[in-house]
Design an enzyme around this catalytic site. Structure first.
Site, PDB file in Angstrom:
ATOM      1  N   ASP A 123      -1.006   1.063  -4.012  1.00  8.51           N
ATOM      2  CA  ASP A 123      -1.719   0.209  -4.666  1.00  8.51           C
ATOM      3  C   ASP A 123      -3.577   0.723  -5.167  1.00  8.51           C
ATOM      4  O   ASP A 123      -4.388   0.415  -5.406  1.00  8.51           O
ATOM      5  CB  ASP A 123      -1.936  -1.263  -4.100  1.00  8.51           C
ATOM      6  CG  ASP A 123      -2.386  -0.756  -2.405  1.00  8.51           C
ATOM      7  OD1 ASP A 123      -2.845   0.930  -2.343  1.00  8.51           O
ATOM      8  OD2 ASP A 123      -3.851  -1.391  -1.960  1.00  8.51           O
ATOM      9  N   ASP A 141      -6.001   1.421  -2.921  1.00  9.62           N
ATOM     10  CA  ASP A 141      -7.235   2.197  -2.334  1.00  9.62           C
ATOM     11  C   ASP A 141      -7.083   3.538  -1.790  1.00  9.62           C
ATOM     12  O   ASP A 141      -7.959   3.277  -0.852  1.00  9.62           O
ATOM     13  CB  ASP A 141      -6.730   0.678  -1.387  1.00  9.62           C
ATOM     14  CG  ASP A 141      -5.459   1.372  -0.382  1.00  9.62           C
ATOM     15  OD1 ASP A 141      -4.631   1.801  -0.984  1.00  9.62           O
ATOM     16  OD2 ASP A 141      -6.137   0.395   0.425  1.00  9.62           O
ATOM     17  N   SER A 144       0.833  -0.763   0.051  1.00 12.80           N
ATOM     18  CA  SER A 144      -0.250   0.027  -0.120  1.00 12.80           C
ATOM     19  C   SER A 144       0.414   1.015   0.234  1.00 12.80           C
ATOM     20  O   SER A 144       1.278   1.483  -0.857  1.00 12.80           O
ATOM     21  CB  SER A 144      -0.664  -0.098   1.105  1.00 12.80           C
ATOM     22  OG  SER A 144      -1.873   0.630   0.950  1.00 12.80           O
ATOM     23  N   ASP A 177      -1.869   6.358  -3.539  1.00 12.64           N
ATOM     24  CA  ASP A 177      -0.507   5.767  -2.690  1.00 12.64           C
ATOM     25  C   ASP A 177      -0.214   4.410  -3.645  1.00 12.64           C
ATOM     26  O   ASP A 177      -0.964   4.624  -4.925  1.00 12.64           O
ATOM     27  CB  ASP A 177      -1.504   4.609  -1.554  1.00 12.64           C
ATOM     28  CG  ASP A 177      -2.364   4.024  -1.194  1.00 12.64           C
ATOM     29  OD1 ASP A 177      -3.304   3.722  -2.268  1.00 12.64           O
ATOM     30  OD2 ASP A 177      -2.578   3.143  -0.394  1.00 12.64           O
TER      31      ASP A 177
END
Length: 449
Positions: A235, A237, A96, A233
């Protein structure tokens, strides 16, 4: 938290704790846990992604589970692909917003929601005991490859539509959002200026989208006279937003605005947020027919809250948003499309942001050995109850005491040896007075623990 799984799956430094051997075992454990079926596997842009993904897939196949490898993929796309291909689970190889030397393994349920603590504990148990299922040579799982990006975009365009076209600066942070977010914005009819869109795994800015890490984005929005800046960020999400005047929109303000917009778009209902979210959200959504329900910190707790309360929307003050009409996976890319629709229907972000009440928020971290956290929290709860005159107490995740003018949250960190204090008040003086008192309570509790 177990030996391997923390607050957001497994997240460790690569080739120290997180090795291909561990990824192989996690694959075997997940395959054993499922027994049969099919699993979607994707990864973010980190240099270690391919290595860990290959090991994890080997483990899954060895148990007889079918695997669909979607390759480089933001977390929201993994969540989408699970439902698209009617899989039984999904895995993203991602750390992440952590620095590039980290990677991680996060597991998703068939409904797009992350694995709960109980499910992760079961995986740990299988992992530790190494009681793995082994498929016979003629029953080893099949591996196939797929690319769900086009399906994702088509489906998103069925939910979001713009009457006008806008200039969007999109900073993907060299993460997995690069391969999807700018393309969705363009298909919405917008002009897109991409920053840090090379999915290299070498990150040129801090991955967490905040005011400091997005200074480059803010400057580009001003210079290009763009309507909005959107950032992700590693990934994708999460979402961070810069308004049309080139100012980072604070997370709390953005959470309030998007909650309000979801109420306008989908009708009155409940909004789920976490115990560290401020009063601005309640004050902003109440007139729009929204009721705020607070849950533990973390996207799993938010998703569970959404399902339990049949909520319209759920989000954390970290830029993690879940739109149940779309999916139960946190999705910064779809969130970006919604932000554009909100601007399209309601007006410029800089104007909208003025409608959200501003209060004074203070945060503090106090060193506390992990072994002392439990005892310290018991002492804090006792002491805080005596020291402050409050009206309500929420103790689902740490201790939050509140009255109509202020709130204080005492919470042990899930990832570091610290105790966190977060508080909010209407004035700076009141906030500072509360913080002084709160720090004394925490320091005394840690000493005595």
């Amino acid at each position: 938290m177990g030996k391997y799984f923390g607050t957001s799956g497994i997240r460790e430094v690569v080739n120290e704790k997180l090795t291909p051997e561990l990824a192989l075992k996690v694959g075997k454990a997940l395959g054993t846990f499922l027994g049969e079926g099919k699993v979607v596997v994707g990864m973010d842009t980190r240099t270690s992604g391919e290595m860990l993904k290959s090991a994890l897939i080997s483990g899954l196949l060895s148990t007889g589970v079918e695997v669909i490898d979607i390759g480089l993929s933001p977390t929201p796309l993994t969540g989408f692909a699970i439902k698209l291909y009617e899989a039984d689970a999904g895995v993203t190889i991602t750390a992440s917003h952590n620095p590039p030397q980290y990677n991680g393994i996060k597991v998703w349920q068939k409904n797009g929601m992350a694995y709960t603590n109980e499910m992760e504990n079961e995986l740990e148990h299988i992992l530790e005991s190494e009681s793995f299922k082994k498929a016979a040579w003629n029953e080893i799982g099949k591996l196939s490859y797929a690319d769900p990006k086009e399906e994702y975009i088509k489906k998103a365009l069925e939910v979001v539509n713009l009457d006008d076209s806008y200039t969007v600066v999109l900073d993907a942070g060299n993460g997995a959002g690069s391969i999807l977010s700018p393309y969705l914005q363009r298909r919405l009819g917008n002009k897109v200026i991409s920053l840090n869109a090379d999915p290299s795994g070498y990150f040129v800015r801090e991955l967490e989208p905040n005011a400091k890490s997005l200074e480059g984005l803010a400057k580009t929005v001003r210079v290009m006279k763009a309507d909005v800046g959107i950032a992700h960020d590693g990934d994708a999400d999460r979402i961070g937003v810069v308004d049309d005047e080139g100012r980072f929109v604070e997370y709390e303000v953005m959470l309030s605005l998007i909650s309000g917009y979801m109420l306008r778009k989908f009708g009155k209902g409940k909004i789920i947020t976490t115990v560290d979210a401020g009063f601005a959200l309640d004050d902003y959504v109440k007139p729009l027919g929204g009721e705020v329900v607070r849950v533990k910190v973390g996207d799993v707790a938010v998703a569970e809250g959404i399902m339990r309360e049949n909520a319209i929307f759920g989000g954390e003050p970290s830029g993690t948003w879940i739109m149940p009409q779309w999916n139960l996976t946190p999705d910064g890319i779809f969130a970006g499309a919604l932000v554009l629709e909100m601007i399209d229907k309601l007006g410029p972000l800089s104007e909208l942001a003025k409608e959200v009440p501003r209060y004074v928020t203070l945060r503090a971290k106090i060193p506390c050995p992990n072994g002392k956290k439990k005892k310290a929290m018991e002492l804090i709860e006792k002491e805080a109850l005596k020291s402050f005159s409050y009206k309500r107490l929420i103790d689902i995740d740490g201790v939050r005491i509140e009255n109509d003018e202020w709130w204080i949250l005492f919470r042990p960190s899930g990832t570091e040896p610290i105790m966190r204090i977060t508080l909010e008040a209407h004035t700076k003086e009141k906030a500072e007075e509360l913080m002084k008192k709160a720090k004394e309570v925490v320091e005394r509790a840690i000493r005595e623990a």
